[in-house]
Design a protein around this motif. Structure first.
Motif, PDB file in Angstrom:
ATOM      1  N   MET A  79      14.436   9.621 -11.228  1.00 19.32           N
ATOM      2  CA  MET A  79      15.627   9.186 -11.969  1.00 19.32           C
ATOM      3  C   MET A  79      16.700   8.729 -10.987  1.00 19.32           C
ATOM      4  O   MET A  79      16.894   9.343  -9.942  1.00 19.32           O
ATOM      5  CB  MET A  79      16.178  10.335 -12.819  1.00 19.32           C
ATOM      6  CG  MET A  79      17.383   9.941 -13.665  1.00 19.32           C
ATOM      7  SD  MET A  79      18.119  11.350 -14.507  1.00 19.32           S
ATOM      8  CE  MET A  79      18.990  12.132 -13.172  1.00 19.32           C
ATOM      9  N   ARG A  80      17.374   7.603 -11.347  1.00 19.33           N
ATOM     10  CA  ARG A  80      18.459   7.137 -10.502  1.00 19.33           C
ATOM     11  C   ARG A  80      19.570   6.557 -11.373  1.00 19.33           C
ATOM     12  O   ARG A  80      19.345   6.194 -12.532  1.00 19.33           O
ATOM     13  CB  ARG A  80      17.971   6.103  -9.497  1.00 19.33           C
ATOM     14  CG  ARG A  80      17.379   4.847 -10.122  1.00 19.33           C
ATOM     15  CD  ARG A  80      16.966   3.842  -9.076  1.00 19.33           C
ATOM     16  NE  ARG A  80      18.093   3.434  -8.259  1.00 19.33           N
ATOM     17  CZ  ARG A  80      18.098   2.343  -7.495  1.00 19.33           C
ATOM     18  NH1 ARG A  80      17.018   1.583  -7.432  1.00 19.33           N
ATOM     19  NH2 ARG A  80      19.147   2.012  -6.784  1.00 19.33           N
ATOM     20  N   TYR A  81      20.759   6.462 -10.784  1.00 19.64           N
ATOM     21  CA  TYR A  81      21.918   5.914 -11.490  1.00 19.64           C
ATOM     22  C   TYR A  81      22.532   4.797 -10.649  1.00 19.64           C
ATOM     23  O   TYR A  81      22.671   4.927  -9.421  1.00 19.64           O
ATOM     24  CB  TYR A  81      22.979   6.993 -11.742  1.00 19.64           C
ATOM     25  CG  TYR A  81      24.269   6.434 -12.304  1.00 19.64           C
ATOM     26  CD1 TYR A  81      24.404   6.208 -13.666  1.00 19.64           C
ATOM     27  CD2 TYR A  81      25.337   6.101 -11.466  1.00 19.64           C
ATOM     28  CE1 TYR A  81      25.582   5.665 -14.188  1.00 19.64           C
ATOM     29  CE2 TYR A  81      26.512   5.570 -11.987  1.00 19.64           C
ATOM     30  CZ  TYR A  81      26.634   5.352 -13.344  1.00 19.64           C
ATOM     31  OH  TYR A  81      27.784   4.816 -13.862  1.00 19.64           O
ATOM     32  N   VAL A  82      22.873   3.685 -11.299  1.00 21.27           N
ATOM     33  CA  VAL A  82      23.631   2.605 -10.660  1.00 21.27           C
ATOM     34  C   VAL A  82      24.740   2.179 -11.627  1.00 21.27           C
ATOM     35  O   VAL A  82      24.675   2.454 -12.826  1.00 21.27           O
ATOM     36  CB  VAL A  82      22.745   1.392 -10.323  1.00 21.27           C
ATOM     37  CG1 VAL A  82      21.712   1.730  -9.266  1.00 21.27           C
ATOM     38  CG2 VAL A  82      22.060   0.834 -11.567  1.00 21.27           C
ATOM     39  N   ASP A  83      25.747   1.513 -11.079  1.00 22.06           N
ATOM     40  CA  ASP A  83      26.835   1.058 -11.945  1.00 22.06           C
ATOM     41  C   ASP A  83      26.345   0.043 -12.963  1.00 22.06           C
ATOM     42  O   ASP A  83      26.674   0.115 -14.146  1.00 22.06           O
ATOM     43  CB  ASP A  83      27.950   0.409 -11.110  1.00 22.06           C
ATOM     44  CG  ASP A  83      28.612   1.373 -10.152  1.00 22.06           C
ATOM     45  OD1 ASP A  83      28.738   2.569 -10.509  1.00 22.06           O
ATOM     46  OD2 ASP A  83      28.987   0.942  -9.049  1.00 22.06           O
ATOM     47  N   THR A  84      25.556  -0.934 -12.483  1.00 19.14           N
ATOM     48  CA  THR A  84      25.183  -2.077 -13.321  1.00 19.14           C
ATOM     49  C   THR A  84      23.713  -2.418 -13.139  1.00 19.14           C
ATOM     50  O   THR A  84      23.236  -2.548 -12.007  1.00 19.14           O
ATOM     51  CB  THR A  84      26.017  -3.319 -12.939  1.00 19.14           C
ATOM     52  OG1 THR A  84      27.406  -3.006 -13.051  1.00 19.14           O
ATOM     53  CG2 THR A  84      25.680  -4.504 -13.839  1.00 19.14           C
ATOM     54  N   VAL A  85      23.006  -2.572 -14.251  1.00 20.37           N
ATOM     55  CA  VAL A  85      21.641  -3.093 -14.242  1.00 20.37           C
ATOM     56  C   VAL A  85      21.655  -4.460 -14.916  1.00 20.37           C
ATOM     57  O   VAL A  85      22.220  -4.624 -16.003  1.00 20.37           O
ATOM     58  CB  VAL A  85      20.655  -2.161 -14.966  1.00 20.37           C
ATOM     59  CG1 VAL A  85      19.277  -2.839 -15.099  1.00 20.37           C
ATOM     60  CG2 VAL A  85      20.508  -0.846 -14.225  1.00 20.37           C
ATOM     61  N   ILE A  86      21.036  -5.421 -14.267  1.00 21.27           N
ATOM     62  CA  ILE A  86      20.898  -6.765 -14.825  1.00 21.27           C
ATOM     63  C   ILE A  86      19.414  -7.028 -15.025  1.00 21.27           C
ATOM     64  O   ILE A  86      18.632  -6.946 -14.083  1.00 21.27           O
ATOM     65  CB  ILE A  86      21.507  -7.835 -13.897  1.00 21.27           C
ATOM     66  CG1 ILE A  86      23.007  -7.575 -13.716  1.00 21.27           C
ATOM     67  CG2 ILE A  86      21.259  -9.244 -14.442  1.00 21.27           C
ATOM     68  CD1 ILE A  86      23.676  -8.462 -12.674  1.00 21.27           C
ATOM     69  N   ILE A  87      19.021  -7.312 -16.257  1.00 21.23           N
ATOM     70  CA  ILE A  87      17.628  -7.641 -16.543  1.00 21.23           C
ATOM     71  C   ILE A  87      17.493  -9.155 -16.530  1.00 21.23           C
ATOM     72  O   ILE A  87      18.053  -9.852 -17.376  1.00 21.23           O
ATOM     73  CB  ILE A  87      17.176  -7.072 -17.898  1.00 21.23           C
ATOM     74  CG1 ILE A  87      17.399  -5.549 -17.959  1.00 21.23           C
ATOM     75  CG2 ILE A  87      15.707  -7.389 -18.144  1.00 21.23           C
ATOM     76  CD1 ILE A  87      17.012  -4.926 -19.288  1.00 21.23           C
ATOM     77  N   GLY A  88      16.766  -9.669 -15.551  1.00 22.27           N
ATOM     78  CA  GLY A  88      16.575 -11.108 -15.417  1.00 22.27           C
ATOM     79  C   GLY A  88      17.133 -11.623 -14.106  1.00 22.27           C
ATOM     80  O   GLY A  88      18.346 -11.601 -13.893  1.00 22.27           O
ATOM     81  N   ALA A  89      16.230 -12.080 -13.218  1.00 21.63           N
ATOM     82  CA  ALA A  89      16.646 -12.569 -11.901  1.00 21.63           C
ATOM     83  C   ALA A  89      16.589 -14.087 -11.858  1.00 21.63           C
ATOM     84  O   ALA A  89      16.034 -14.682 -10.945  1.00 21.63           O
ATOM     85  CB  ALA A  89      15.763 -11.967 -10.815  1.00 21.63           C
ATOM     86  N   GLY A  90      17.175 -14.695 -12.888  1.00 22.26           N
ATOM     87  CA  GLY A  90      17.305 -16.145 -12.919  1.00 22.26           C
ATOM     88  C   GLY A  90      18.698 -16.565 -12.493  1.00 22.26           C
ATOM     89  O   GLY A  90      19.434 -15.794 -11.862  1.00 22.26           O
ATOM     90  N   ALA A  91      19.081 -17.779 -12.868  1.00 21.76           N
ATOM     91  CA  ALA A  91      20.365 -18.330 -12.423  1.00 21.76           C
ATOM     92  C   ALA A  91      21.547 -17.468 -12.870  1.00 21.76           C
ATOM     93  O   ALA A  91      22.398 -17.089 -12.058  1.00 21.76           O
ATOM     94  CB  ALA A  91      20.517 -19.760 -12.951  1.00 21.76           C
ATOM     95  N   ALA A  92      21.613 -17.142 -14.155  1.00 28.47           N
ATOM     96  CA  ALA A  92      22.752 -16.363 -14.660  1.00 28.47           C
ATOM     97  C   ALA A  92      22.748 -14.950 -14.094  1.00 28.47           C
ATOM     98  O   ALA A  92      23.787 -14.421 -13.690  1.00 28.47           O
ATOM     99  CB  ALA A  92      22.728 -16.336 -16.190  1.00 28.47           C
TER     100      ALA A  92
END
Length: 407
Positions: free
Chosen positions: A1-14
């Motif tokens: 288990m880990r914690y981060v401030d922000t997860v972004i799903i999708g490593a495209g342009a946006a």
């Protein structure tokens, strides 16, 4: 288990733009993508040279059920802002036509700039990482070692991840061979968001019957035209293919086309054909119609068009013998030709998806869902679709940068 401030799903342009922006604000950012490498659409775009923006971006080049939504982001992060970014990295680029900016060398140059920006923000990127479940963390089921800011739990193929902000930057289902899916819409529905009608866009048309046979005989022939549908008109190049109609003209108008709609095409956008024909008649020109029209249009196209049932009686006629009715028929077929496509080539070749997550439910300033604190949607997954020519990449940069200020 880990914690981060922000997860972004999708490593495209946006997703990469959002990650770099948030990371450079000091946020701890994790980007996950189920594909084997990042930025696949960037790498294949523009024939491998990436049409990364347009000099003439305005909200008028975007389609949405909520046409005002894109205005704020496009004003806050403009095409000039992105140009200044790539200039800092000394990217060599050029304007092709109609304000379209392309890399001089390779699309990978743009991707490398984004990755360098992510590195400056100490962004972590994990490819081959699938997300099987997302849920909102509640006070009653939150593990005691988690910070109070934890809002979401993601079950991933690399283990559970918790975060305060979750960004969906998954794009749409266009070009599934690159790994594109409709996953972002599933997440939207899970959290009670509406998804508008979806359709492949910026996509070639297919024809059937005699029109398909004609297109196949002309495959490879390209010419400038004006093309019109639903009171929207574009002046671009049209290309005949073995399946139907393609080229920039067809792709542009496909954004506005719905099944059953007719396309109206003028193959001589710079010529008043009726005036030209009468000028030839009055000048005593004795050449055949086919010979004269081949001065204005590709010979293969003229030969095929004059062989159509509506015009075949005129094929070998001298222009001097044309009647008023003949001239009217020629004008109709060459400057006001109408056809109803059988359909489009679909998501397998579509550059974008028209429709998406309804923007009424999001803040146009932050891209956060109004009823779901900490949940953000950016880029193509939203119901914002740009024209061909760098407009969709600019939407990715603008929406990603704006959300990156708040995630």
């Amino acid at each position: 288990m880990r914690y981060v401030d922000t997860v972004i799903i999708g490593a495209g342009a946006a997703g990469l733009m959002c990650a770099a922006t948030a990371g450079q604000r000091g946020r701890q950012v994790l980007v996950v993508d189920h594909a084997n490498k990042v930025g696949k659409k960037i790498l294949m775009s523009g024939g491998g040279r990436c049409n990364f923006t347009n000099l003439q971006v305005t909200p008028a080049q975007y389609l949405s059920a909520n046409p005002h939504f894109c205005i704020s982001a496009l004003k806050r992060y403009t095409q000039q802002d992105f140009i200044e970014l790539v200039q800092r990295y000394q990217l060599a680029y050029h304007e092709k036509t109609l304000g379209q900016l392309f890399c001089d060398n390779r699309a990978k140059d743009v991707l490398e700039i984004l990755l360098a920006e992510c590195e400056l923000g100490q962004v972590e990127i994990q490819t081959r990482c699938a997300v099987s479940r997302i849920r909102r963390v509640t006070d009653t089921d939150s593990p005691p070692e988690l910070p109070e800011t934890a809002r979401f739990e993601l079950l991933t193929s690399l283990g559970p991840v918790y975060c305060e902000s979750l960004v969906i930057a998954t794009g749409g289902p266009s070009i599934p061979t690159l790994g594109a899916t409709g996953y972002g819409y599933e997440v939207a529905c899970q959290f009670g968001l509406k998804v508008t009608e979806l359709q492949a866009a910026l996509v070639p048309f297919t024809l059937k019957g005699s029109w398909l046979t004609l297109a196949q005989s002309l495959a490879g022939v390209s010419m400038p035209v004006t093309i019109e549908c639903r009171q929207q008109l574009f002046r671009e190049a049209l290309l005949f293919t073995h399946k139907g109609l393609s080229g920039p003209a067809a792709l542009q108008i496909s954004n506005y086309w719905y099944p059953g709609d007719a396309l109206c095409i003028n193959f001589l956008p710079d010529t008043d054909l009726e005036t030209e024909l009468r000028t030839w008649q009055q000048g005593g020109v004795k050449a055949e119609l086919k010979t004269l029209l081949s001065r204005l249009l590709p010979k293969r196209f003229v030969t095929a068009w004059l062989a159509l049932p509506e015009l075949q009686q005129l094929e070998g006629r001298p222009v001097a013998e044309l009647s008023r009715a003949d001239i009217n028929s020629l004008v109709q077929m060459f400057q006001n030709w109408s056809c109803v496509p059988a359909g489009t080539e679909g998501y397998k070749t579509a550059e974008v998806t028209r429709g998406g997550v309804c923007t009424d439910q999001l803040s146009s300033k932050t891209f956060e869902v109004k009823t779901q604190p900490g949940l953000f949607f950016i880029g193509e997954v939203l119901d914002v679709t740009g024209w061909l020519g760098g407009f969709n990449f600019q939407w990715a940069w603008s929406s990603g940068w704006c959300a990156g200020q708040y995630v």
